[in-house]
Structures are given as C-alpha cells and as structure tokens.
Motif scaffolding. Structure first.
Motif, PDB file in Angstrom:
ATOM      1  N   VAL A 168       0.830  -1.214   0.000  1.00 20.13           N
ATOM      2  CA  VAL A 168       0.000   0.000   0.000  1.00 20.13           C
ATOM      3  C   VAL A 168       0.859   1.256   0.000  1.00 20.13           C
ATOM      4  N   GLU A 169       0.400   2.211  -0.781  1.00 22.60           N
ATOM      5  CA  GLU A 169       0.966   3.561  -0.748  1.00 22.60           C
ATOM      6  C   GLU A 169      -0.099   4.580  -0.360  1.00 22.60           C
ATOM      7  N   THR A 170      -1.364   4.272  -0.698  1.00 19.50           N
ATOM      8  CA  THR A 170      -2.469   5.191  -0.409  1.00 19.50           C
ATOM      9  C   THR A 170      -3.710   4.402  -0.012  1.00 19.50           C
ATOM     10  N   LEU A 171      -4.404   4.907   1.017  1.00 21.46           N
ATOM     11  CA  LEU A 171      -5.700   4.364   1.400  1.00 21.46           C
ATOM     12  C   LEU A 171      -6.791   5.242   0.801  1.00 21.46           C
ATOM     13  N   PHE A 172      -7.809   4.611   0.236  1.00 21.49           N
ATOM     14  CA  PHE A 172      -8.932   5.336  -0.341  1.00 21.49           C
ATOM     15  C   PHE A 172     -10.197   5.028   0.450  1.00 21.49           C
ATOM     16  N   GLY A 173     -10.871   6.088   0.915  1.00 21.35           N
ATOM     17  CA  GLY A 173     -12.123   5.935   1.647  1.00 21.35           C
ATOM     18  C   GLY A 173     -13.292   6.428   0.824  1.00 21.35           C
ATOM     19  N   PRO A 174     -14.165   5.541   0.358  1.00 23.92           N
ATOM     20  CA  PRO A 174     -15.321   5.985  -0.436  1.00 23.92           C
ATOM     21  C   PRO A 174     -16.260   6.865   0.393  1.00 23.92           C
ATOM     22  N   ALA A 175     -16.669   7.994  -0.182  1.00 25.91           N
ATOM     23  CA  ALA A 175     -17.594   8.887   0.519  1.00 25.91           C
ATOM     24  C   ALA A 175     -18.944   8.185   0.711  1.00 25.91           C
ATOM     25  N   TYR A 176     -19.616   8.365   1.860  1.00 26.14           N
ATOM     26  CA  TYR A 176     -19.107   9.151   2.963  1.00 26.14           C
ATOM     27  C   TYR A 176     -18.544   8.272   4.096  1.00 26.14           C
ATOM     28  N   LYS A 177     -19.097   7.084   4.248  1.00 27.26           N
ATOM     29  CA  LYS A 177     -18.734   6.250   5.396  1.00 27.26           C
ATOM     30  C   LYS A 177     -17.267   5.858   5.416  1.00 27.26           C
ATOM     31  N   GLY A 178     -16.689   5.716   4.230  1.00 33.78           N
ATOM     32  CA  GLY A 178     -15.300   5.271   4.176  1.00 33.78           C
ATOM     33  C   GLY A 178     -14.288   6.335   4.554  1.00 33.78           C
ATOM     34  N   ILE A 179     -14.710   7.600   4.594  1.00 30.22           N
ATOM     35  CA  ILE A 179     -13.753   8.688   4.845  1.00 30.22           C
ATOM     36  C   ILE A 179     -13.140   8.596   6.243  1.00 30.22           C
ATOM     37  N   GLY A 217       4.691   2.535  11.828  1.00 32.03           N
ATOM     38  CA  GLY A 217       5.727   3.386  11.253  1.00 32.03           C
ATOM     39  C   GLY A 217       5.658   3.502   9.749  1.00 32.03           C
ATOM     40  N   ALA A 218       4.465   3.264   9.185  1.00 32.48           N
ATOM     41  CA  ALA A 218       4.282   3.338   7.732  1.00 32.48           C
ATOM     42  C   ALA A 218       3.587   4.658   7.389  1.00 32.48           C
ATOM     43  N   ASP A 219       4.324   5.563   6.747  1.00 29.55           N
ATOM     44  CA  ASP A 219       3.769   6.877   6.399  1.00 29.55           C
ATOM     45  C   ASP A 219       3.034   6.770   5.064  1.00 29.55           C
ATOM     46  N   VAL A 220       1.767   6.364   5.144  1.00 29.80           N
ATOM     47  CA  VAL A 220       0.946   6.106   3.967  1.00 29.80           C
ATOM     48  C   VAL A 220       0.047   7.311   3.695  1.00 29.80           C
ATOM     49  N   SER A 221      -0.232   7.571   2.429  1.00 30.10           N
ATOM     50  CA  SER A 221      -1.131   8.673   2.058  1.00 30.10           C
ATOM     51  C   SER A 221      -2.588   8.202   2.099  1.00 30.10           C
ATOM     52  N   TYR A 222      -3.496   9.164   1.990  1.00 26.50           N
ATOM     53  CA  TYR A 222      -4.909   8.793   1.888  1.00 26.50           C
ATOM     54  C   TYR A 222      -5.618   9.779   0.976  1.00 26.50           C
ATOM     55  N   CYS A 223      -6.767   9.359   0.465  1.00 26.04           N
ATOM     56  CA  CYS A 223      -7.633  10.250  -0.298  1.00 26.04           C
ATOM     57  C   CYS A 223      -9.062   9.746  -0.212  1.00 26.04           C
ATOM     58  N   PHE A 224      -9.982  10.596  -0.595  1.00 29.91           N
ATOM     59  CA  PHE A 224     -11.391  10.197  -0.669  1.00 29.91           C
ATOM     60  C   PHE A 224     -12.047  10.961  -1.804  1.00 29.91           C
ATOM     61  N   GLY A 232     -11.810  18.946  -9.349  1.00 25.97           N
ATOM     62  CA  GLY A 232     -11.602  17.503  -9.308  1.00 25.97           C
ATOM     63  C   GLY A 232     -12.579  16.738  -8.440  1.00 25.97           C
ATOM     64  N   MET A 233     -12.432  15.426  -8.498  1.00 25.20           N
ATOM     65  CA  MET A 233     -13.328  14.511  -7.799  1.00 25.20           C
ATOM     66  C   MET A 233     -12.750  14.032  -6.475  1.00 25.20           C
ATOM     67  N   PHE A 234     -11.415  14.165  -6.299  1.00 25.04           N
ATOM     68  CA  PHE A 234     -10.756  13.594  -5.125  1.00 25.04           C
ATOM     69  C   PHE A 234     -10.192  14.662  -4.201  1.00 25.04           C
ATOM     70  N   VAL A 235     -10.148  14.313  -2.924  1.00 22.67           N
ATOM     71  CA  VAL A 235      -9.519  15.139  -1.896  1.00 22.67           C
ATOM     72  C   VAL A 235      -8.392  14.322  -1.280  1.00 22.67           C
ATOM     73  N   GLY A 236      -7.249  14.949  -1.041  1.00 26.82           N
ATOM     74  CA  GLY A 236      -6.117  14.238  -0.455  1.00 26.82           C
ATOM     75  C   GLY A 236      -5.065  13.949  -1.498  1.00 26.82           C
ATOM     76  N   LYS A 237      -4.447  12.802  -1.412  1.00 27.74           N
ATOM     77  CA  LYS A 237      -3.351  12.435  -2.303  1.00 27.74           C
ATOM     78  C   LYS A 237      -3.802  12.430  -3.762  1.00 27.74           C
ATOM     79  N   LYS A 238      -3.021  13.089  -4.619  1.00 24.51           N
ATOM     80  CA  LYS A 238      -3.279  13.043  -6.047  1.00 24.51           C
ATOM     81  C   LYS A 238      -2.720  11.734  -6.580  1.00 24.51           C
ATOM     82  N   LEU A 239      -3.584  10.900  -7.125  1.00 28.17           N
ATOM     83  CA  LEU A 239      -3.193   9.556  -7.539  1.00 28.17           C
ATOM     84  C   LEU A 239      -2.345   9.575  -8.803  1.00 28.17           C
ATOM     85  N   SER A 240      -1.449   8.593  -8.899  1.00 29.25           N
ATOM     86  CA  SER A 240      -0.587   8.481 -10.077  1.00 29.25           C
ATOM     87  C   SER A 240      -0.582   7.036 -10.568  1.00 29.25           C
TER      88      SER A 240
END
Length: 219
Positions: A63-74, A89-96, A108-116
């Motif tokens: 994992v590099e990023t966790l994604f939480g589907p709106a709204y409950k997953g956020i 000790g894992a510095d992981v990004s997140y977005c929703f 845009g549609m996402f908040v948080g980490k810009k996915l690549s």
C-alpha cells in the motif's frame, strides 16, 4: 487474545455487533446484526483504525495510499492511515472522493493524495453486502490514474450467499474486478469467539450455525 478476538470483543462492547432476531434488508431472518454506525467516539474510531492497520500488516498488503469511499469510508480511511503511521511506522497517504466534482479552486473529484499510475491503493470500507462501494470505486480510481488496487479491507465478511448467486459478495468482487477483499474477521471467527467465551452469545450459537448452513457461501 489475538487481534481478531480483540476486534470481536470491541464490536460487542461498542454495540456494533449484537445478537438476537433481526430482519435484514435482504428479507432474511438473522441471529446477529452488524451496525458500524455505532462507532461514535474518538477513542472507538482510533481503536477501529488500529484493527484496519493490523489486518493490512497481517496480510502484508502492499500500500501507498488508502482510499475511503464517501461518505462512510472517509473516517475509516483517516483512522487507518493514522494507525499505520503510529503503530507500524508506515507513512501512507490517503484520499477520498467527492459525491460531486468540484468546479472551482483545485477542482476535481478527489480530496487528499493526487493519484498516479501504478500507485498501490487499498480501498477501506465497513462491510460488504452487495459490493456496491467497490463497483463504484474502481472506475472512479481508474479515471484518476491507472492505479494498482491491491485490495479492499472491510470489518466483517459475512460469508453469505447473495440473493441471485451461490457466491458471497467478497467472492463475486474478485471475479468481477480482480480485487481481493480482506476482512478483519469473518462469521466463522465470530462463531469461534462465542464458543471460546470471548464474547457472550452462546444462546444464539445454534441459530448462527443454522443460518450459516442455510445461507453461507462455500469457502
């Protein structure tokens, strides 16, 4: 106790897992009910995040990023990403995602980490009933970038056949999307916890076994 046993006790203590006689949305009569809306305090949410992090670490999901589907997953993704940092000790990004795309500011549609492209993403949700959250999330994520969805993590796998198939929602998700769904615990873990006295509920054990036999998907 193992983290799975601790989580089952946590669910019962939080009122998220109850035993009795319940009519589910499917119309089935079930001897247990899961309501993740009963996690209501900061302490509960922090603890819940630790269990998600335990599941990710236990299954060694890249994992590099966790994604939480709106709204409950956020809030679930936020709690899990904090726990990954503080406990492992894992510095992981997140977005929703937003329900509607923003047409001003950064847009845009996402908040948080810009996915690549090729980014390793885990989807975080509470329970899976029909697979709707995954079905909606995959095209949204793929529209942002060609991400590598390495898994989806939920709290409980009911291991229950859908109304129109012999497969569970978790099994169907893998067939449809190639995404493996991991759960912190499953119904077999809950049944074992009752048998072992980790939680109360032995008076419902026979009903739970019968329900599992009638509606359970093959493992």
């Amino acid at each position: 106790m193992t983290y799975k046993e601790e989580f089952i006790k946590f669910m019962v203590d939080s009122g998220a897992l109850t035993f009795g006689d319940f009519t589910l949305k499917s119309g089935r009569k079930a001897p247990y009910f899961i309501n993740c809306g009963n996690y209501r305090t900061g302490a509960q949410l922090a603890k819940l995040g630790e269990f998600y992090a335990d599941c990710i670490a236990d299954n060694k999901i890249p994992v590099e990023t966790l994604f939480g589907p709106a709204y409950k997953g956020i809030p679930l993704a936020v709690s899990a990403v904090i726990a990954l940092g503080t406990k492992y000790g894992a510095d992981v990004s997140y977005c929703f995602d937003r329900k509607e795309a923003k047409d001003h500011g950064e847009g845009g549609m996402f908040v948080g980490k810009k996915l690549s492209d090729n980014e390793k993403v885990i989807i975080i949700d509470d329970v899976m009933t029909s697979g709707k959250a995954l079905r909606e999330s995959v095209p949204k994520l793929k529209s942002a970038a060609d991400v590598d969805i390495t898994g989806m993590v939920i709290t409980v796998d009911r291991m229950e056949k859908a109304l129109d198939t012999e497969l569970s929602a978790v099994q169907q998700a893998y067939i449809d999307f190639g995404v493996k769904v991991y759960s912190i615990v499953n119904i077999n873990d809950i049944i074992k916890a009752i048998r072992d006295g980790i939680v109360e509920g032995k008076e419902y054990l026979e009903k739970m076994l019968k329900y599992r036999e009638e509606y359970g998907a093959a493992e």
